[in-house]
Design an enzyme around this catalytic site. Structure first.
Site, PDB file in Angstrom:
ATOM      1  N   LYS A 245       5.252  35.035 -13.091  1.00 48.87           N
ATOM      2  CA  LYS A 245       5.247  36.128 -14.225  1.00 48.87           C
ATOM      3  C   LYS A 245       4.894  35.731 -15.588  1.00 48.87           C
ATOM      4  O   LYS A 245       4.182  36.341 -16.376  1.00 48.87           O
ATOM      5  CB  LYS A 245       6.631  36.285 -14.183  1.00 48.87           C
ATOM      6  CG  LYS A 245       7.212  37.173 -13.305  1.00 48.87           C
ATOM      7  CD  LYS A 245       8.494  37.771 -13.375  1.00 48.87           C
ATOM      8  CE  LYS A 245       8.895  38.925 -12.443  1.00 48.87           C
ATOM      9  NZ  LYS A 245      10.220  39.280 -12.695  1.00 48.87           N
ATOM     10  N   HIS A 443      -1.017  17.379 -18.397  1.00 48.85           N
ATOM     11  CA  HIS A 443       0.417  18.066 -18.222  1.00 48.85           C
ATOM     12  C   HIS A 443       0.985  17.435 -17.160  1.00 48.85           C
ATOM     13  O   HIS A 443       0.437  17.502 -16.047  1.00 48.85           O
ATOM     14  CB  HIS A 443       0.308  19.738 -17.754  1.00 48.85           C
ATOM     15  CG  HIS A 443       0.097  20.585 -18.967  1.00 48.85           C
ATOM     16  ND1 HIS A 443      -0.887  20.304 -19.619  1.00 48.85           N
ATOM     17  CD2 HIS A 443       0.775  21.686 -19.257  1.00 48.85           C
ATOM     18  CE1 HIS A 443      -1.143  21.397 -20.815  1.00 48.85           C
ATOM     19  NE2 HIS A 443       0.200  22.077 -20.352  1.00 48.85           N
ATOM     20  N   HIS A 465       4.902  17.332 -21.667  1.00 50.60           N
ATOM     21  CA  HIS A 465       6.126  17.601 -20.963  1.00 50.60           C
ATOM     22  C   HIS A 465       7.254  16.537 -20.561  1.00 50.60           C
ATOM     23  O   HIS A 465       8.035  16.054 -21.393  1.00 50.60           O
ATOM     24  CB  HIS A 465       5.816  18.711 -19.887  1.00 50.60           C
ATOM     25  CG  HIS A 465       5.349  19.765 -20.240  1.00 50.60           C
ATOM     26  ND1 HIS A 465       6.141  20.665 -21.027  1.00 50.60           N
ATOM     27  CD2 HIS A 465       4.408  20.544 -19.888  1.00 50.60           C
ATOM     28  CE1 HIS A 465       5.660  21.918 -21.258  1.00 50.60           C
ATOM     29  NE2 HIS A 465       4.379  21.806 -20.636  1.00 50.60           N
ATOM     30  N   ASP A 521       2.698  27.294 -26.230  1.00 48.66           N
ATOM     31  CA  ASP A 521       2.031  28.799 -26.410  1.00 48.66           C
ATOM     32  C   ASP A 521       2.721  29.473 -27.467  1.00 48.66           C
ATOM     33  O   ASP A 521       3.721  30.421 -27.099  1.00 48.66           O
ATOM     34  CB  ASP A 521       2.226  29.492 -24.880  1.00 48.66           C
ATOM     35  CG  ASP A 521       1.375  28.613 -23.957  1.00 48.66           C
ATOM     36  OD1 ASP A 521       0.249  28.939 -23.835  1.00 48.66           O
ATOM     37  OD2 ASP A 521       1.928  28.227 -23.051  1.00 48.66           O
ATOM     38  N   PRO A 522       2.257  29.557 -28.650  1.00 51.08           N
ATOM     39  CA  PRO A 522       3.061  30.520 -29.762  1.00 51.08           C
ATOM     40  C   PRO A 522       3.043  31.880 -29.448  1.00 51.08           C
ATOM     41  O   PRO A 522       4.133  32.573 -29.834  1.00 51.08           O
ATOM     42  CB  PRO A 522       2.091  30.138 -30.891  1.00 51.08           C
ATOM     43  CG  PRO A 522       1.538  28.767 -30.902  1.00 51.08           C
ATOM     44  CD  PRO A 522       1.450  28.733 -29.115  1.00 51.08           C
ATOM     45  N   MET A 523       2.048  32.260 -28.738  1.00 49.26           N
ATOM     46  CA  MET A 523       2.109  33.700 -28.348  1.00 49.26           C
ATOM     47  C   MET A 523       3.375  33.969 -27.379  1.00 49.26           C
ATOM     48  O   MET A 523       3.943  35.051 -27.673  1.00 49.26           O
ATOM     49  CB  MET A 523       0.657  34.168 -27.735  1.00 49.26           C
ATOM     50  CG  MET A 523       0.441  35.637 -27.304  1.00 49.26           C
ATOM     51  SD  MET A 523      -1.008  36.187 -26.574  1.00 49.26           S
ATOM     52  CE  MET A 523      -0.749  35.682 -24.879  1.00 49.26           C
ATOM     53  N   GLN A 524       3.619  33.310 -26.529  1.00 51.12           N
ATOM     54  CA  GLN A 524       4.810  33.356 -25.795  1.00 51.12           C
ATOM     55  C   GLN A 524       6.066  33.106 -26.255  1.00 51.12           C
ATOM     56  O   GLN A 524       7.048  33.892 -25.791  1.00 51.12           O
ATOM     57  CB  GLN A 524       4.669  32.711 -24.375  1.00 51.12           C
ATOM     58  CG  GLN A 524       3.687  33.654 -23.443  1.00 51.12           C
ATOM     59  CD  GLN A 524       2.421  33.229 -23.484  1.00 51.12           C
ATOM     60  OE1 GLN A 524       1.777  32.829 -24.569  1.00 51.12           O
ATOM     61  NE2 GLN A 524       1.520  33.493 -22.331  1.00 51.12           N
TER      62      GLN A 524
END
Length: 617
Positions: A245, A443, A465, A521-524
Site C-alpha cells: 500500500k 537499506h 534504518h 520520503d518527504p512526500m509521504q
C-alpha cells in the site's frame, strides 16, 4: 578458555573481517579500532594505511560541473561478466582465456566462510551475554555522563560564538528522489504545470499522443479541484505493515499516469517536470544554506540502456546543485522482471546494472554523458521490502547468477554480495584511473532477518534504518565498535514498521552508535518546506534531545555523507578525520568537547577490554 576470552577472540575476528572488506572496496574503517587491532597483533599503526573513498570536489569559482574537456582518455580494455562479477581484461583475446587484470576482488568461498563464522558468533551464548552486558553498561554510563556534565556541555555551547543548531551543517542521508518534495509542493506544481501547459502534448495514452488537458479529462480530474487529501500521497494508518500500500502512495490520486508524468526521468517529455521539481527542492536547500540531501535515483537492471537514458536526463536538464549528492538505488525485484521475461537470468540483471558503468570508466570519451553523471554519483543503495522472505540460504551451493533463471527472488544476502563484489572491482579500477569511487549504502535492518545486518556489517560503508539491531546484542556491539553510521528515519518507520515512541534511535545514540536523522520520503511523511528540520524537531520533542545531542547527530550526518573531503574540511574542521576531541572543531560543529572526549574514551575503553581479553590467552 573462559567465556570472556572466548568472546574477545570472536569479536576481534569479526573486526578483522570488516576491516578486510572495507579496505578492499575503498570504504571507511575507523582509525581507533584499527589502532587497537594493530596493538593486538603487535604491529605499529600507520595513519597512511587508512583508506578513504574518493568523491568529486565541487567545481571551483563558477566552473561548469558538466564540463567534458577534463575526461580521461579511453583505454582499450574489455569488461565481461563471469559468475556474476564483472572482470576487466586487456583485450578480447585475454577475455576469451579469462586472464583478467589484477584488480583485487572478494573471494566467494572466503566470503561465505567469514559469513558463516559471523552467523555462529551472533548466536554464541558467551558472546551474547558479554555484549548484552557491555551495551547495558554503555547505556548507564551515558546516563551518568549526562547527569554529571549536562550543564558543562551547555556552558561550552553558550560560549561558542556564532554557531548554534540552526547553522551547523546537516545532511539528509537517506531520501528518495521520487518523493523528495512534500505533498503541498507536488500539488502546487501540478496546478502550475496545468495552467502553463494545458495544451501541450505530454503523454502517450493507448498509443495516442494526448495533451495534458486530455490526460486529466481521461482521469475525470481537473487540477483546480485537487487537494492534498485527494492527491492521497501521504502514508497513514493504512500503510502500517503494508509495504504494498505504501508503494501505491507514489501514484498521485492513485493514477500511475501522473506518476509517469511528474516523477519519472523517462517519459514523453524526457523527465522535464521531474527535473524541475528536483531543482525547486535543491533551490529550497540552497536558501536554507545549512542543509544538504543525498537523493536516490533508480536503476532497475531491466535493460542495458537505462544508464545512458538516466545520464542523458541528468545532463540535458542540468540537474546539479552543490546541496545534492546523488546515489543510485537498485530495487530487489528480479522476480517481477523474470516473470515478465524482461531478463533471462539474474546475471543479466547484474550485467545491466554494472557493465555500462565499467564501460564508461574504461572509455569515458565514448560515453561523455554517463561519465559526467558518474562523477556526481557517490554510491549505491539496495532497496525493497525487507520483510519479504526469499526462502533461499546464501551458501557455497547457491547457483551462480547466470544459472539463477527461476522466477524466485534471490535472498537479500545474495543481492548484497554480488552488488558489493562488483562495486569492489569497479572502485579498484576507478581509483587506478584517478576517478571518484562509490560507497555501498544499502537499506538494511528495517524489517526481515537479522542476517541482513550481518551481510551489511561485512560489505556496507553505512546503512539506512538498522531497527533490527535491537534484536541482536552481538551485532549492535559490533556496529558500535566499528562506528558504522546508521541513517535513521523514525517518521518513516512510524508509518510502516514501528511506532515512533518505540524507535531505538535514542537508545542507539546514548550507547554511542553513530546515528543520523533522515527523511526517507518527504512526500509521504512530512508537512513543511524543510522536512529535515521537521524530522529533527519531532525527534527533539519526543526523545527530549539536548542541543548538544542534536548537533552531534548533525555532525554524524556530515561524516556519514558523501560530501567531498574539501567540503567536510570546510564544515567540520581540517582535522575531521581524527577521532575524539582533537577531530572536532566546536566553532564549526557546535558539539561540546566534553561530549567528544566522553565518546572517544568510552570507545577506547571497550576496545581495550578486547585487547586485554586476547592477551590473557
Amino acid at each position: 578458555m573462559d567465556d570472556f576470552e572466548l568472546s574477545c577472540k570472536g569479536l576481534y575476528r569479526a573486526l578483522t573481517i570488516r576491516e578486510k572488506y572495507m579496505r578492499l572496496a575503498y570504504q571507511r574503517f575507523p582509525r581507533t579500532a584499527s589502532q587497537y587491532m594493530r596493538e593486538m597483533e603487535g604491529e605499529s599503526f600507520k595513519p597512511e594505511d587508512q583508506v578513504q573513498p574518493v568523491f568529486t570536489r565541487l567545481p571551483e569559482n563558477g566552473g561548469d560541473p558538466f564540463d567534458i574537456k577534463e575526461l580521461p582518455k579511453n583505454l582499450g580494455y574489455v569488461a565481461r561478466m563471469k559468475d556474476g562479477v564483472i572482470y576487466v581484461y586487456n583485450d578480447a583475446a585475454a577475455a576469451d582465456k579469462h586472464q583478467p587484470k589484477d584488480l583485487p576482488c572478494a573471494d566467494y568461498e572466503t566470503f561465505i566462510d567469514d559469513m558463516n563464522f559471523l552467523i555462529a558468533l551472533i548466536a554464541q551464548g558467551p558472546t551474547k551475554t558479554y555484549t548484552h552486558r557491555r551495551l547495558k553498561f554503555l547505556m548507564s554510563k551515558f546516563n551518568v555522563h549526562e547527569m554529571l556534565n549536562e550543564m558543562e556541555e551547555m556552558r561550552e555551547l553558550k560560549l561558542n560564538p556564532h554557531r548554534d543548531f540552526y547553522n551547523c551543517r546537516k545532511v539528509d542521508t537517506h531520501i528518495h528522489a521520487a518523493a523528495c518534495m512534500n505533498q503541498k509542493h507536488l500539488l502546487r506544481f501540478i496546478k502550475r504545470s496545468y495552467r502553463v501547459d494545458a495544451e501541450r502534448v505530454v503523454y502517450k495514452l493507448n498509443g495516442r499522443e494526448v495533451t495534458m488537458k486530455e490526460l486529466f479529462q481521461s482521469l475525470n480530474l481537473h487540477p483546480y479541484d485537487l487537494t492534498v487529501d485527494s492527491l492521497d500521497v501521504h502514508a497513514g494508518r493504512q500503510t502500517f505493515q503494508r509495504f504494498d500500500k505504501f508503494n501505491a502512495k507514489y501514484n498521485p490520486v492513485g493514477a500511475s499516469e501522473l506518476r509517469d508524468l511528474y516523477m519519472k526521468t523517462e517519459n514523453h517529455i524526457n523527465g522535464e517536470y521531474f527535473a524541475t521539481i528536483i531543482k525547486e527542492v535543491a533551490s529550497d536547500l540552497e536558501d536554507a544554506k545549512y542543509q544538504f540531501a543525498e537523493p536516490r535515483l533508480s536503476i532497475y537492471g531491466c535493460k542495458p540502456d537505462e544508464w545512458s537514458k538516466l545520464a542523458g536526463w541528468f545532463v540535458r536538464h542540468r540537474v546539479f546543485s552543490p546541496h545534492l549528492k546523488w546515489m543510485i538505488q537498485v530495487p530487489r525485484i528480479y522476480d517481477i522482471f523474470r516473470a515478465r521475461d524482461f531478463v533471462p537470468h539474474f546475471g543479466k540483471m547484474l550485467e545491466n546494472i554494472f557493465l555500462p558503468v565499467f564501460q564508461a570508466t574504461i572509455g569515458p570519451q565514448s560515453n561523455p554523458d554517463l561519465s559526467i553523471f558518474l562523477k556526481h554519483v557517490t554510491g549505491f543503495d539496495s532497496v525493497d521490502d525487507e520483510s519479504k522472505h526469499s526462502g533461499h540460504m546464501f551458501c557455497t551451493k547457491s547457483p551462480k547468477p547466470e544459472e539463477w533463471d527461476i522466477a524466485k527472488n534471490p535472498s537479500y544476502t545474495y543481492y548484497i554480495y554480488y552488488m558489493y563484489a562488483n562495486i569492489t572491482v569497479l572502485n579498484q579500477l576507478r581509483k587506478q584511473r584517478g576517478m571518484n569511487t562509490f560507497m555501498f549504502r544499502p537499506h538494511c535492518g528495517e524489517a526481515g532477518a537479522i542476517t541482513h545486518l550481518l551481510a551489511s556489517f561485512m560489505t556496507a560503508d553505512n546503512i539506512s534504518h538498522g531497527l533490527n539491531l535491537k534484536k541482536s546484542p552481538v551485532l549492535q556491539y559490533l556496529y558500535f565498535l566499528t562506528q558504522i553510521p546508521i541513517a535513521m528515519s523514525p517518521l518513516s518507520n512510524n508509518s510502516l514498521f514501528l511506532e515512533y515512541a518505540k524507535n531505538p534511535l535514542l537508545e542507539f545514540h546514548k550507547k554511542g552508535l553513530v546515528v543520523s536523522l533522515s527523511t526517507d520520503d518527504p512526500m509521504q511523511f512530512h508537512y513543511t518546506k524543510e522536512p529535515l528540520m521537521e524530522e529533527y524537531a519531532i525527534a527533539a520533542q519526543v526523545f527530549k534531545l539536548s542541543t548538544c545531542d542534536m548537533c552531534e547527530i548533525s555532525r554524524s550526518s556530515v561524516l556519514q555523507s558523501s560530501l567531498s573531503h574539501e567540503e567536510k574540511v570546510l564544515y567540520l574542521g581540517e582535522d575531521y578525520l581524527k577521532e575524539g576531541p582533537e577531530g572536532n572543531d566546536i566553532r564549526k560543529t557546535n558539539v561540546a568537547q566534553i561530549r567528544m572526549a566522553y565518546r572517544y574514551e568510552t570507545l577506547c575503553y571497550e576496545l581495550n577490554r578486547i585487547k586485554e581479553g586476547l592477551k590473557a590467552e
